[in-house]
Motif scaffolding. Structure first.
Motif, short mmCIF file in Angstrom:
data_model
loop_
_atom_site.label_atom_id
_atom_site.label_comp_id
_atom_site.label_asym_id
_atom_site.label_seq_id
_atom_site.Cartn_x
_atom_site.Cartn_y
_atom_site.Cartn_z
N THR A 24 40.06 35.67 35.31
CA THR A 24 41.11 36.20 34.42
C THR A 24 41.05 37.72 34.36
OG1 THR A 24 40.99 34.18 33.09
CG2 THR A 24 42.05 36.11 32.10
N ASN A 44 42.55 39.16 37.51
CA ASN A 44 44.02 39.09 37.46
C ASN A 44 44.58 40.22 36.60
OD1 ASN A 44 44.01 36.83 39.06
ND2 ASN A 44 44.23 35.38 37.36
N ALA A 91 47.12 43.56 37.70
CA ALA A 91 48.47 43.24 37.25
C ALA A 91 49.51 44.21 37.81
CB ALA A 91 48.52 43.24 35.72
N GLY A 118 47.85 36.37 41.99
CA GLY A 118 46.89 35.95 40.98
C GLY A 118 46.14 34.69 41.38
N GLN A 127 43.37 31.36 39.98
CA GLN A 127 43.06 30.47 38.86
C GLN A 127 41.80 29.69 39.19
OE1 GLN A 127 45.88 27.37 38.16
NE2 GLN A 127 45.24 27.02 36.05
N GLN A 184 44.37 30.76 44.73
CA GLN A 184 45.35 31.83 44.57
C GLN A 184 46.76 31.26 44.52
OE1 GLN A 184 44.05 34.77 47.74
NE2 GLN A 184 44.33 36.11 45.98
N SER A 201 52.91 42.52 41.71
CA SER A 201 51.94 41.44 41.49
C SER A 201 52.62 40.28 40.75
CB SER A 201 50.76 41.97 40.68
OG SER A 201 49.96 40.91 40.22
N VAL A 249 51.14 38.35 38.73
CA VAL A 249 50.34 38.06 37.54
C VAL A 249 51.22 38.14 36.29
CG1 VAL A 249 48.44 38.86 36.09
CG2 VAL A 249 48.19 38.84 38.57
N GLU A 299 47.79 35.69 31.05
CA GLU A 299 46.39 35.99 31.33
C GLU A 299 45.64 36.37 30.05
OE1 GLU A 299 44.88 35.44 34.12
OE2 GLU A 299 46.75 34.81 35.06
#
Length: 638
Positions: A20, A23, A27, A34, A36, A66, A599, A601, A606
């Motif tokens: 996190t 990410n 940003a 991003g 996870q 990703q 990005s 993100v 987030e």
């Protein structure tokens, strides 16, 4: 057991926090995707274990996945910035190692290669000198040099000729008006004279001339009148016997030394011919120096300036009279529109009008200097092999209907000079005339019998402003092998004029389209990128040319790519081999120029994930704390 479970939760929560945080940190990184953290539970089970009584052993991080979802596309001020709208990756060469990226922040290095911020070269399809894209992939390089000129080899002319127009007919009344003094410089009119012009509507205009007025002055005054046109010239005949070998002559400030017998000239006729060539090759080439058989030489200045020939000594001092044994003549030609009558107050024969019975002719003969002899004209720019611009003018004359055929004559001049092909391999250009015949539906039937409507201009010598050949490729007459189609590469100034789209409808004359394929040299002034990733160069001459096309790559399993930093990925066994192609083909996305992909993100999401990861970390720590308390209770038993 509870300690291990809590520890696994702490480790997993720490990884979740790291993912996190990464990410959030990226940003604003262009092209960033991003990630996870994906978790899985732990169970210890064996062949004889009981599944319904199993107790979990904690949690583990199964994968950090990703998300390759599309990021927002935002505009920039850099023309080489590119964003992929859809699937695909830019292909980058990092000193031989191939990497893939969604970050399209590109520029040009000192060698002209398109590179990213890490000096990795963008891969693409290079274009040849004609702008044709090849299928060979390599480093995309921009040629920043000047665009070489291209001669005109094809001219497409699409226009409409008004079928309602009538055949032109001009009535001319011509008054030749000579006067001369064989032994003295011209003094102009001997006495005052007034010309009266009477128009068909009854009005009259008087024009007064003074004694001494020259032919050029008279012509300029007459050209100010409506329906009257006039031209003038000064003519000097140099009689044979005046020009001698071994003599110096001055003509309008230029001195010419005729060689003596030792130079190969032995008589007056040869001396005259030599002087004629010398004048034609000198700055006085605007004179018309022409040998007149064996009688002498004639000098004509079309501007009406006085032409003098003076014998001088070696120091340039005059030896004798400037007009000794010469005949000087000034001529004014006058043309009147139909119905106009000119009279003079001079008794007998007028020095200006010449005769009281002017020559009257009825004609529609084309004259490019007389707008009354053609219906329409249009001009366009063409280019020679050196990239010099020239003006090509097309004149259109409605011809009388013969045998039911509807015919227009088209005359072509370049820089106001004739370019017609002579009947032999050498010779002065003739008037270029072509007959355009039309069908009853207004479409073009043929041009000089050619149903394709194509004509060949084969006798054009490109010239400079002074009227001399400028060094560009010259003509290739038909008698010497000039033909259609034009050879490639071209070796002459010949070019084709395509009139196939020309029509004759009952509407006003109009130029619909005029296009030619030549241009002058140009400097690189800018770059543009199309939706297909084609890089166009814009030049100062208004031309544009393909320089190359960006290549994209796709993978069967995008999730299998391995990140290597700098927003780049490399191929792995899990991703499969790349499939290369042009933007907008197959599953590959298009290109947005002067843009970058932000990005993907979601910063708000987030921040929420950060809170969740924090709570998970605290909860797992509480598990360890509770287990410790329980264990401490057992230890404290006595």
């Amino acid at each position: 057991m509870a300690f291990n479970i809590g520890l696994s939760g702490l480790r997993a929560s720490q990884v979740d926090l790291d993912v996190t945080g990464n990410n959030i940190a990226n940003a604003s990184t262009v092209g960033f995707k991003g990630s996870q953290a994906q978790f899985g539970d732990l169970y210890s089970s064996g062949f004889l274990s009981s599944g319904n009584m199993a107790v979990g052993g904690g949690v583990k991080v199964q994968d950090i996945k990703q998300s390759f979802g599309q990021g927002s596309i935002s505009g920039t001020q850099n023309g080489l910035d590119m964003a992929i709208d859809g699937d695909g990756f830019f292909i980058l060469s990092n000193q031989g190692q191939v990497e893939y990226s969604r970050a399209g922040q590109f520029s040009i290095d000192k060698d002209g290669f398109v590179v990213n911020n890490q000096s990795m070269r963008v891969q693409g399809y290079q274009a040849d000198d004609e702008g044709n894209l090849s299928g060979v992939r390599g480093d995309l390089q921009i040629d920043a040099g000047n665009l070489e000129p291209r001669r005109t080899t094809r001219f497409d002319s699409e226009l409409n000729l008004d079928s309602r127009e009538s055949v032109l007919e001009v009535i001319r009344q011509t008054y030749p008006t000579p006067w001369s003094d064989p032994n003295n410089p011209p003094a102009g009119l001997a006495a005052d004279e007034t010309l009266t012009f009477t128009y068909p509507d009854g009005r009259t205009i008087d024009v007064d001339f003074q004694a001494g007025d020259r032919a050029q002055t008279i012509a300029e005054r007459l050209n100010e009148l409506s329906g009257v046109s006039s031209s003038s010239r000064t003519r000097l005949d140099i009689v044979d016997g005046v020009i001698q070998p071994g003599t110096n002559y001055e003509v309008m400030g230029e001195t010419f030394s005729v060689p003596g017998a030792g130079g190969g000239i032995t008589n007056s006729e040869e001396a005259r011919d030599w002087l004629q060539d010398a004048i034609n090759d000198s700055p006085l080439n605007t004179l018309n120096a022409t040998a007149q058989g064996t009688s002498g030489m004639r000098l004509i200045d079309s501007r009406g300036n006085e032409v003098t020939v003076t014998e001088v000594d070696g120091s340039g001092n005059p030896v004798g009279g400037g007009y000794s044994d010469t005949g000087v003549e000034e001529i004014t030609n006058i043309s009147l529109e139909q119905g106009i009558v000119a009279t003079t107050d001079a008794g007998g024969t007028s020095p200006i009008l010449g005769s009281d019975s002017p020559d009257i002719t009825r004609t529609n003969t084309f004259d490019p200097e007389d707008q009354r002899t053609y219906n329409h004209a249009t001009s366009s720019t063409i280019y020679d092999s050196l990239g010099n611009p020239h003006t090509m003018t097309q004149y259109f004359v409605k011809e009388p209907v013969s045998g039911g055929d509807s015919v227009w004559a088209m005359y072509v001049q370049i820089d106001d000079e004739d370019v017609g092909d002579p009947p032999f391999t050498t010779g002065e250009p003739t008037r270029a005339r072509y007959e355009l015949e039309f069908n009853t539906d207004g479409s073009l039937a043929s041009v000089d019998g050619d149903p394709n409507g194509q004509i060949l201009i084969s006798n054009w010598t490109p010239k400079d402003d002074s009227g001399q050949p400028n060094g560009a490729d010259g003509p290739l007459p038909i008698a010497s092998g000039g033909e259609l189609p034009i050879a490639e590469p071209p070796v002459s100034s010949n070019f084709m004029v395509d009139m196939n789209e020309t029509t004759q409808f009952g509407s006003s004359f109009g130029v619909i389209d005029q296009q030619q394929n030549g241009y002058t040299t140009g400097r690189l002034s800018g770059l543009d990128v199309s939706d297909e990733g084609v890089v166009f160069a814009r030049y100062s001459n208004g031309q544009s040319q393909n320089l190359g096309q960006v290549a994209l790559a796709s993978f069967a399993n995008t999730d299998g790519l391995s990140p290597v930093g700098d927003t780049n990925w490399v191929e792995t066994f899990e991703s499969g081999q790349p499939i290369f192609g042009q933007p907008g083909t197959g599953t590959l996305g298009g290109i947005s120029a002067s843009s970058v992909e932000e990005s993907n993100v979601d910063l708000s999401q987030e921040l929420v994930n950060l809170i969740i990861a924090q709570r998970n970390y605290q909860a797992n720590a509480k598990t360890i704390e509770t287990s410790d308390a329980v264990t401490q209770t057992i230890i404290n038993l006595r």
